[in-house]
Design a protein around this motif. Structure first.
Motif, PDB file in Angstrom:
ATOM      1  N   VAL A  71      77.395 -25.526  46.982  1.00 39.90           N
ATOM      2  CA  VAL A  71      76.946 -26.594  47.876  1.00 39.90           C
ATOM      3  C   VAL A  71      76.022 -27.513  47.091  1.00 39.90           C
ATOM      4  CG1 VAL A  71      75.946 -27.155  50.112  1.00 39.90           C
ATOM      5  CG2 VAL A  71      76.999 -24.907  49.762  1.00 39.90           C
ATOM      6  N   ILE A  72      76.372 -28.817  47.036  1.00 42.10           N
ATOM      7  CA  ILE A  72      75.675 -29.760  46.171  1.00 42.10           C
ATOM      8  C   ILE A  72      75.203 -30.963  46.990  1.00 42.10           C
ATOM      9  CG2 ILE A  72      75.829 -31.169  44.083  1.00 42.10           C
ATOM     10  CD1 ILE A  72      78.384 -29.538  43.369  1.00 42.10           C
ATOM     11  N   PRO A  73      73.892 -31.245  47.023  1.00 42.82           N
ATOM     12  CA  PRO A  73      73.450 -32.496  47.655  1.00 42.82           C
ATOM     13  C   PRO A  73      73.883 -33.687  46.796  1.00 42.82           C
ATOM     14  CG  PRO A  73      71.583 -31.351  46.659  1.00 42.82           C
ATOM     15  CD  PRO A  73      72.773 -30.452  46.499  1.00 42.82           C
ATOM     16  N   GLY A  74      74.351 -34.757  47.446  1.00 43.78           N
ATOM     17  CA  GLY A  74      74.922 -35.866  46.684  1.00 43.78           C
ATOM     18  C   GLY A  74      74.363 -37.218  47.069  1.00 43.78           C
ATOM     19  N   GLY A  75      73.981 -38.001  46.063  1.00 44.10           N
ATOM     20  CA  GLY A  75      73.532 -39.371  46.241  1.00 44.10           C
ATOM     21  C   GLY A  75      74.373 -40.308  45.405  1.00 44.10           C
ATOM     22  N   ASN A  76      74.046 -40.398  44.104  1.00 42.50           N
ATOM     23  CA  ASN A  76      74.837 -41.223  43.188  1.00 42.50           C
ATOM     24  C   ASN A  76      76.089 -40.498  42.717  1.00 42.50           C
ATOM     25  OD1 ASN A  76      74.744 -43.880  42.381  1.00 42.50           O
ATOM     26  ND2 ASN A  76      73.638 -43.501  40.493  1.00 42.50           N
ATOM     27  N   LEU A  77      76.187 -39.202  43.050  1.00 43.90           N
ATOM     28  CA  LEU A  77      77.369 -38.358  42.904  1.00 43.90           C
ATOM     29  C   LEU A  77      77.670 -37.934  41.466  1.00 43.90           C
ATOM     30  CD1 LEU A  77      79.726 -40.047  45.545  1.00 43.90           C
ATOM     31  CD2 LEU A  77      78.118 -38.146  45.859  1.00 43.90           C
ATOM     32  N   GLY A  78      76.713 -38.118  40.566  1.00 51.79           N
ATOM     33  CA  GLY A  78      76.908 -37.623  39.209  1.00 51.79           C
ATOM     34  C   GLY A  78      76.942 -36.105  39.140  1.00 51.79           C
ATOM     35  N   ASN A  79      76.163 -35.444  40.012  1.00 53.43           N
ATOM     36  CA  ASN A  79      76.048 -33.993  39.918  1.00 53.43           C
ATOM     37  C   ASN A  79      77.328 -33.273  40.322  1.00 53.43           C
ATOM     38  OD1 ASN A  79      74.237 -32.219  38.840  1.00 53.43           O
ATOM     39  ND2 ASN A  79      73.130 -31.829  40.730  1.00 53.43           N
ATOM     40  N   VAL A  80      78.030 -33.774  41.336  1.00 49.35           N
ATOM     41  CA  VAL A  80      79.263 -33.099  41.738  1.00 49.35           C
ATOM     42  C   VAL A  80      80.319 -33.223  40.645  1.00 49.35           C
ATOM     43  CG1 VAL A  80      80.218 -35.065  43.029  1.00 49.35           C
ATOM     44  CG2 VAL A  80      80.923 -32.748  43.614  1.00 49.35           C
ATOM     45  N   SER A  81      80.387 -34.376  39.992  1.00 50.89           N
ATOM     46  CA  SER A  81      81.345 -34.511  38.896  1.00 50.89           C
ATOM     47  C   SER A  81      80.918 -33.659  37.702  1.00 50.89           C
ATOM     48  CB  SER A  81      81.507 -35.972  38.488  1.00 50.89           C
ATOM     49  OG  SER A  81      80.282 -36.563  38.132  1.00 50.89           O
ATOM     50  N   ALA A  82      79.600 -33.550  37.480  1.00 46.67           N
ATOM     51  CA  ALA A  82      79.103 -32.738  36.364  1.00 46.67           C
ATOM     52  C   ALA A  82      79.428 -31.258  36.565  1.00 46.67           C
ATOM     53  CB  ALA A  82      77.593 -32.924  36.218  1.00 46.67           C
ATOM     54  N   LEU A  83      79.107 -30.737  37.739  1.00 50.48           N
ATOM     55  CA  LEU A  83      79.386 -29.323  37.989  1.00 50.48           C
ATOM     56  C   LEU A  83      80.881 -29.052  37.975  1.00 50.48           C
ATOM     57  CD1 LEU A  83      76.315 -29.385  38.986  1.00 50.48           C
ATOM     58  CD2 LEU A  83      76.989 -27.429  40.377  1.00 50.48           C
ATOM     59  N   GLY A  84      81.649 -29.994  38.512  1.00 49.14           N
ATOM     60  CA  GLY A  84      83.097 -29.829  38.463  1.00 49.14           C
ATOM     61  C   GLY A  84      83.610 -29.742  37.039  1.00 49.14           C
ATOM     62  N   MET A  85      83.117 -30.614  36.176  1.00 48.27           N
ATOM     63  CA  MET A  85      83.558 -30.603  34.785  1.00 48.27           C
ATOM     64  C   MET A  85      83.142 -29.318  34.080  1.00 48.27           C
ATOM     65  SD  MET A  85      82.841 -34.608  33.818  1.00 48.27           S
ATOM     66  CE  MET A  85      83.396 -34.467  32.120  1.00 48.27           C
ATOM     67  N   GLY A  86      81.977 -28.793  34.432  1.00 48.53           N
ATOM     68  CA  GLY A  86      81.538 -27.533  33.839  1.00 48.53           C
ATOM     69  C   GLY A  86      82.461 -26.392  34.201  1.00 48.53           C
ATOM     70  N   PHE A  87      82.820 -26.294  35.478  1.00 45.35           N
ATOM     71  CA  PHE A  87      83.735 -25.220  35.904  1.00 45.35           C
ATOM     72  C   PHE A  87      85.125 -25.413  35.321  1.00 45.35           C
ATOM     73  CE2 PHE A  87      80.620 -24.534  39.416  1.00 45.35           C
ATOM     74  CZ  PHE A  87      80.401 -23.179  39.208  1.00 45.35           C
ATOM     75  N   GLU A  88      85.576 -26.659  35.214  1.00 42.46           N
ATOM     76  CA  GLU A  88      86.889 -26.921  34.614  1.00 42.46           C
ATOM     77  C   GLU A  88      86.919 -26.461  33.157  1.00 42.46           C
ATOM     78  OE1 GLU A  88      88.853 -30.790  36.704  1.00 42.46           O
ATOM     79  OE2 GLU A  88      86.969 -31.144  35.683  1.00 42.46           O
ATOM     80  N   MET A  89      85.827 -26.694  32.443  1.00 43.31           N
ATOM     81  CA  MET A  89      85.748 -26.284  31.041  1.00 43.31           C
ATOM     82  C   MET A  89      85.752 -24.758  30.922  1.00 43.31           C
ATOM     83  SD  MET A  89      83.255 -28.189  28.347  1.00 43.31           S
ATOM     84  CE  MET A  89      83.536 -28.093  26.578  1.00 43.31           C
ATOM     85  N   LEU A  90      85.009 -24.104  31.801  1.00 44.77           N
ATOM     86  CA  LEU A  90      84.992 -22.638  31.823  1.00 44.77           C
ATOM     87  C   LEU A  90      86.386 -22.082  32.057  1.00 44.77           C
ATOM     88  CD1 LEU A  90      81.761 -22.146  33.960  1.00 44.77           C
ATOM     89  CD2 LEU A  90      82.080 -21.177  31.672  1.00 44.77           C
ATOM     90  N   LEU A  91      87.125 -22.696  32.975  1.00 49.59           N
ATOM     91  CA  LEU A  91      88.475 -22.232  33.294  1.00 49.59           C
ATOM     92  C   LEU A  91      89.427 -22.479  32.131  1.00 49.59           C
ATOM     93  CD1 LEU A  91      90.321 -21.075  35.592  1.00 49.59           C
ATOM     94  CD2 LEU A  91      90.811 -23.447  36.207  1.00 49.59           C
ATOM     95  N   GLU A  92      89.355 -23.677  31.543  1.00 48.34           N
ATOM     96  CA  GLU A  92      90.277 -24.024  30.456  1.00 48.34           C
ATOM     97  C   GLU A  92      90.066 -23.147  29.228  1.00 48.34           C
ATOM     98  OE1 GLU A  92      92.150 -28.061  28.447  1.00 48.34           O
ATOM     99  OE2 GLU A  92      90.292 -28.196  29.608  1.00 48.34           O
TER     100      GLU A  92
END
Length: 449
Positions: free
Chosen positions: A258-279
């Protein structure tokens, strides 16, 4: 294990897959010259795959909470996944990252969850998760200056926490910083941080979106480097939150983030982190994401209700969650991509819902800022609606230290926030200076419980 025999590389790449133009990291650039979309930092995954998932886990475990530079930082302990080409002598770090994953097990039991953790990203040098991205950005600027790129200052628009992080890291590097803030919309604790660190602080008679428009014009002058989250170097530091959470859970992935969002950089950041872990094989599934917005500043929620068919900026109204009082988020396209891939949902919290959720969480030992209150309120509503199921595991991202929002906490317990849950208020009580006075109040309290 020594990784020096490997050649890891990274570059900027346009986030528009149909374009995909690339640029070197030392170029002063924030969006694609061909199509205008924001950039991502792209890593050479094939070179990273030369190291096995088991070896990466072992390496990261050996560096975690190290006392040795640069691994004392949770960001730079994952340097190969962040900025592999930077020289250690140009890294500007204040020991950011490696923050506590708070085990709210009693809260989880009362909610019927399998587990509930709160990632305390605000337990950092300047008191917010913004340190994670700023150490990367300022370090890269430091490297660029060392390499002869003529950067004279760094600049940002901010609702508070970004300015505190930029001013601190820039001061440590000896780089001048310029801060644009919306006048009378930033808490005193946040406002005084960049002032104390010697930044040039300008209060503009507008909101954050107005400040953002000005700073984008200002940083067209290439000697002034843009430090907002539309600069993808920031995202590289923030994505380490995903890696830390997974590591702290024994390399297991929760059902929900669960991520609080304003400028929405954090949701894309966490998403990219998990994508990298998976790849790279360190995890075998992705979590689902709840993006939480304050109802008074919720343009992405309106888009979500229409299946992300379109997106329209709004004029954000005043909210207690001031850091996410943003109506025209710059990272919206990146955020929508992540939410679609992660089967994500968007939920909103009214002012009373976010205040009550923060106070409720505090009764389990937390000390929540209003933005974490937004995330907790979104979780509670998602449980009530059945989106989050009983028995599932959840990690809530806490983005800032509650001590930066003392006025918010005082206002709640003094009953100055409208329509709050009276049962959660906890007033300080006057008492006679003797045992009988104490016992009289204690007797009344014990009867209530």
């Amino acid at each position: 294990m020594s990784l020096t025999k490997y050649q890891f590389r990274a570059q900027f790449r346009c986030s528009n897959d149909s374009c995909g133009k690339t640029y070197p990291l030392h170029q002063v650039i924030y969006s694609c010259e061909s199509c205008g979309e924001l950039l991502n930092v792209e890593h050479d995954i094939d070179s990273l795959k030369q190291v096995s998932a088991k070896e990466w886990k072992s390496e990261f475990e050996s560096r975690f909470r190290s006392s040795q530079f640069p691994n004392a930082s949770g960001v730079w302990g994952k340097k190969e996944w962040v900025l592999p080409g930077i020289s250690d002598e140009n890294i500007i770090t204040s020991g950011e990252g490696t923050t506590h994953l708070y085990d709210a097990s009693r809260f989880a039991k009362d909610l019927g969850l399998g587990s509930l953790h709160v990632k305390q990203c605000g337990v950092s040098h300047t008191g917010s998760f913004k340190d994670l991205g700023m150490t990367v950005l300022v370090s890269q600027v430091n490297q660029m200056i060392a390499d002869g790129v003529p950067i004279q200052a760094v600049a940002c628009a901010s609702t508070g926490d970004t300015s505190a992080a930029l001013a601190s890291y820039a001061a440590k590097a000896g780089i001048p910083s310029i801060i644009l803030l919306p006048a009378n919309k930033v808490s005193t604790a946040q406002l005084i941080q960049p002032v104390s660190n010697g930044a040039l602080v300008l209060a503009l008679e507008t909101d954050f979106d107005g400040c953002m428009a000005v700073v984008k014009e200002l940083t067209k002058e290439k000697s002034i480097y843009l430090a907002n989250s539309m600069n993808s170097l920031r995202i590289e530091g923030q994505k380490t939150i995903s890696i830390e959470i997974t590591q702290q859970l024994g390399w297991k992935v929760p059902d929900w983030i669960v991520i609080p969002g304003g400028n929405l950089g954090n949701v894309s950041a966490l998403g990219m982190g998990f994508e990298m872990l998976l790849e790279l094989g360190l995890i075998d599934k992705l979590p689902r994401i709840i993006l939480a917005q304050a109802k008074n500043a919720s343009p992405l929620y309106e888009s979500f209700k229409k299946g992300f068919a379109d997106f329209a900026p709004v004029t954000a109204e005043k909210t207690l969650a001031s850091a996410i009082q943003i109506g025209d988020p710059v990272s919206v396209k990146k955020a929508i991509r992540v939410l679609k891939k992660f089967s994500g949902v968007v939920e909103v919290a009214t002012e009373e819902e976010l205040a009550n959720a923060a106070a409720r969480g505090d009764l389990y030992g937390l000390y929540n800022d209003p933005h974490t209150g937004v995330a907790l309120a979104a979780l509670l509503k998602s449980l009530e609606s059945g989106v989050v199921k009983k028995g599932e595991s959840v990690v809530v991202i806490s983005t800032a230290n509650g001590l930066k929002f003392t006025e918010f906490k005082l206002a709640y317990h003094e009953g100055k926030i409208p329509n709050i849950d009276e049962r959660l208020k906890n007033r300080i009580q006057s008492c006679k200076p003797n045992l009988s006075g104490v016992m009289e109040i204690l007797g009344k309290q014990l009867k209530k419980s």
